[in-house]
Design an enzyme around this catalytic site. Structure first.
Site, PDB file in Angstrom:
ATOM      1  N   SER A 230       4.844   6.843   2.336  1.00 16.24           N
ATOM      2  CA  SER A 230       5.403   5.546   2.694  1.00 16.24           C
ATOM      3  C   SER A 230       4.752   4.451   1.860  1.00 16.24           C
ATOM      4  O   SER A 230       3.555   4.518   1.574  1.00 16.24           O
ATOM      5  CB  SER A 230       5.130   5.219   4.170  1.00 16.24           C
ATOM      6  OG  SER A 230       5.561   6.250   5.028  1.00 16.24           O
TER       7      SER A 230
ATOM      8  N   HIS B  99       0.855   5.185   1.284  1.00 18.41           N
ATOM      9  CA  HIS B  99       0.127   6.049   2.212  1.00 18.41           C
ATOM     10  C   HIS B  99       0.818   7.407   2.259  1.00 18.41           C
ATOM     11  O   HIS B  99       2.044   7.475   2.376  1.00 18.41           O
ATOM     12  CB  HIS B  99       0.098   5.413   3.605  1.00 18.41           C
ATOM     13  CG  HIS B  99      -0.684   6.230   4.592  1.00 18.41           C
ATOM     14  ND1 HIS B  99      -2.058   6.275   4.574  1.00 18.41           N
ATOM     15  CD2 HIS B  99      -0.287   7.043   5.588  1.00 18.41           C
ATOM     16  CE1 HIS B  99      -2.467   7.090   5.535  1.00 18.41           C
ATOM     17  NE2 HIS B  99      -1.413   7.573   6.166  1.00 18.41           N
TER      18      HIS B  99
ATOM     19  N   ASN C 185       0.857  -1.189   0.000  1.00 14.98           N
ATOM     20  CA  ASN C 185       0.000   0.000   0.000  1.00 14.98           C
ATOM     21  C   ASN C 185       0.891   1.235   0.000  1.00 14.98           C
ATOM     22  O   ASN C 185       1.981   1.223   0.584  1.00 14.98           O
ATOM     23  CB  ASN C 185      -0.876   0.014   1.256  1.00 14.98           C
ATOM     24  CG  ASN C 185      -1.784   1.229   1.328  1.00 14.98           C
ATOM     25  OD1 ASN C 185      -2.415   1.615   0.336  1.00 14.98           O
ATOM     26  ND2 ASN C 185      -1.863   1.854   2.488  1.00 14.98           N
TER      27      ASN C 185
ATOM     28  N   ASP D 182      -2.903   0.789   7.768  1.00 15.15           N
ATOM     29  CA  ASP D 182      -1.685   1.591   7.530  1.00 15.15           C
ATOM     30  C   ASP D 182      -0.537   1.183   8.443  1.00 15.15           C
ATOM     31  O   ASP D 182       0.238   2.012   8.929  1.00 15.15           O
ATOM     32  CB  ASP D 182      -1.997   3.096   7.676  1.00 15.15           C
ATOM     33  CG  ASP D 182      -3.013   3.556   6.657  1.00 15.15           C
ATOM     34  OD1 ASP D 182      -3.075   2.959   5.568  1.00 15.15           O
ATOM     35  OD2 ASP D 182      -3.770   4.502   6.949  1.00 15.15           O
TER      36      ASP D 182
HETATM   37  C1  GAR Z   1      -2.580   9.180  -3.087  1.00 19.85           C
HETATM   38  O1  GAR Z   1      -2.075  10.360  -2.511  1.00 19.85           O
HETATM   39  C2  GAR Z   1      -2.451   8.025  -2.107  1.00 19.85           C
HETATM   40  O2  GAR Z   1      -1.286   8.051  -1.342  1.00 19.85           O
HETATM   41  C3  GAR Z   1      -3.658   8.252  -1.239  1.00 19.85           C
HETATM   42  O3  GAR Z   1      -4.677   8.631  -2.134  1.00 19.85           O
HETATM   43  C4  GAR Z   1      -4.102   9.284  -3.279  1.00 19.85           C
HETATM   44  C5  GAR Z   1      -4.581   8.562  -4.516  1.00 19.85           C
HETATM   45  O4  GAR Z   1      -4.194   9.235  -5.679  1.00 19.85           O
HETATM   46  N1  GAR Z   1      -3.989   7.058  -0.537  1.00 19.85           N
HETATM   47  C6  GAR Z   1      -4.592   7.051   0.647  1.00 19.85           C
HETATM   48  O5  GAR Z   1      -4.900   8.052   1.238  1.00 19.85           O
HETATM   49  C7  GAR Z   1      -4.845   5.665   1.197  1.00 19.85           C
HETATM   50  N2  GAR Z   1      -5.566   5.746   2.438  1.00 19.85           N
HETATM   51  P1  GAR Z   1      -4.188   8.461  -7.085  1.00 19.85           P
HETATM   52  O6  GAR Z   1      -5.556   7.811  -7.275  1.00 19.85           O
HETATM   53  O7  GAR Z   1      -3.973   9.553  -8.098  1.00 19.85           O
HETATM   54  O8  GAR Z   1      -3.096   7.447  -7.080  1.00 19.85           O
END
Ligand code: GAR
Length: 196
Positions: free
Chosen positions: A136, A109, A107, A145
């Site tokens: 991370s 985060h 994952n 997480d």
């Molecule tokens: C990213 O910033 C990712 O790290 C975060 O959502 C965004 C997705 O963007 N993930 C979380 O918050 C997980 N809980 P993307 O769809 O453009 O990759």
């Protein structure tokens, strides 16, 4: 090649960075992009790149996580992934689901874990007055997480940063970090990737 399934919920910019990295001598190739939202624009980006896609809308399951996950499991098991990457996948997965992919689910985060698990990570880092922030990649365990950290990228929080400005800068680092971790992980190396 290792087969990689990628789970998304929205725009999928991290998914695109992973897919576009898996060429040439990379030890892995994408086998599926799966979303809990049939409207996720990332699904179109995956299809444009010739990757099989699937969607299982979580909404009809209204809180019945086990039933939702049973449906999610169908396309995922059909794709026979060696590695599952959560990339902006915004549903919490049960321990039962995670245990099926123990040791092969990653994952990303948007915080320097173990700080700021959960949501609103950028606002929380600013609110706390942190000098540094980042993202991370970790191995997924039953705890949200949590799990062994496989890579981090850190950057300085600037005076005047907002949650939005910080999110945009962290996202650029996410697009470097996740492909770097996946490449290393797919070759069997669990040593963390550290970027700054
Ligand atoms: C990213 O910033 C990712 O790290 C975060 O959502 C965004 C997705 O963007 N993930 C979380 O918050 C997980 N809980 P993307 O769809 O453009 O990759």
């Amino acid at each position: 090649h290792k087969r990689v399934a990628i789970l998304i919920s929205g725009g999928g910019s991290n998914m695109v960075s992973l897919v576009d990295s898996m060429t040439g001598n990379h030890p892995a190739r994408p086998c599926l992009v799966l979303s809990n939202d049939p409207q996720a624009s990332g699904l179109v980006k995956a299809a444009d790149r010739g990757i099989p896609t699937a969607a299982v809308d979580h909404r009809p399951f209204a809180g019945d996580r086990a039933a939702f996950e049973a449906e999610l499991l169908k396309p995922l098991e059909q794709a026979q992934p060696d590695i599952v990457c959560l990339a902006g996948f915004m549903r919490v997965l049960t321990g039962d689901f995670v245990s099926r992919f123990q040791g092969r689910m990653l994952n990303i985060h948007p915080s320097l874990l173990p700080k700021y698990k959960g949501l609103n990570t950028h606002a929380r880092a600013i609110e706390a007055g942190d000098a540094e922030h980042g993202c991370s990649v970790h191995e997924v365990t039953a705890e949200l997480d949590d799990g062994p950290i496989l890579g981090q990228a850190r950057l300085a929080i600037e005076a005047g940063d907002t949650a939005a400005s910080l999110a945009a800068r962290v996202l650029v680092f996410e697009h470097k970090l996740y492909p770097a971790v996946l490449r290393r992980y797919a070759s069997g190396d669990r040593n963390p990737v550290l970027l700054s």
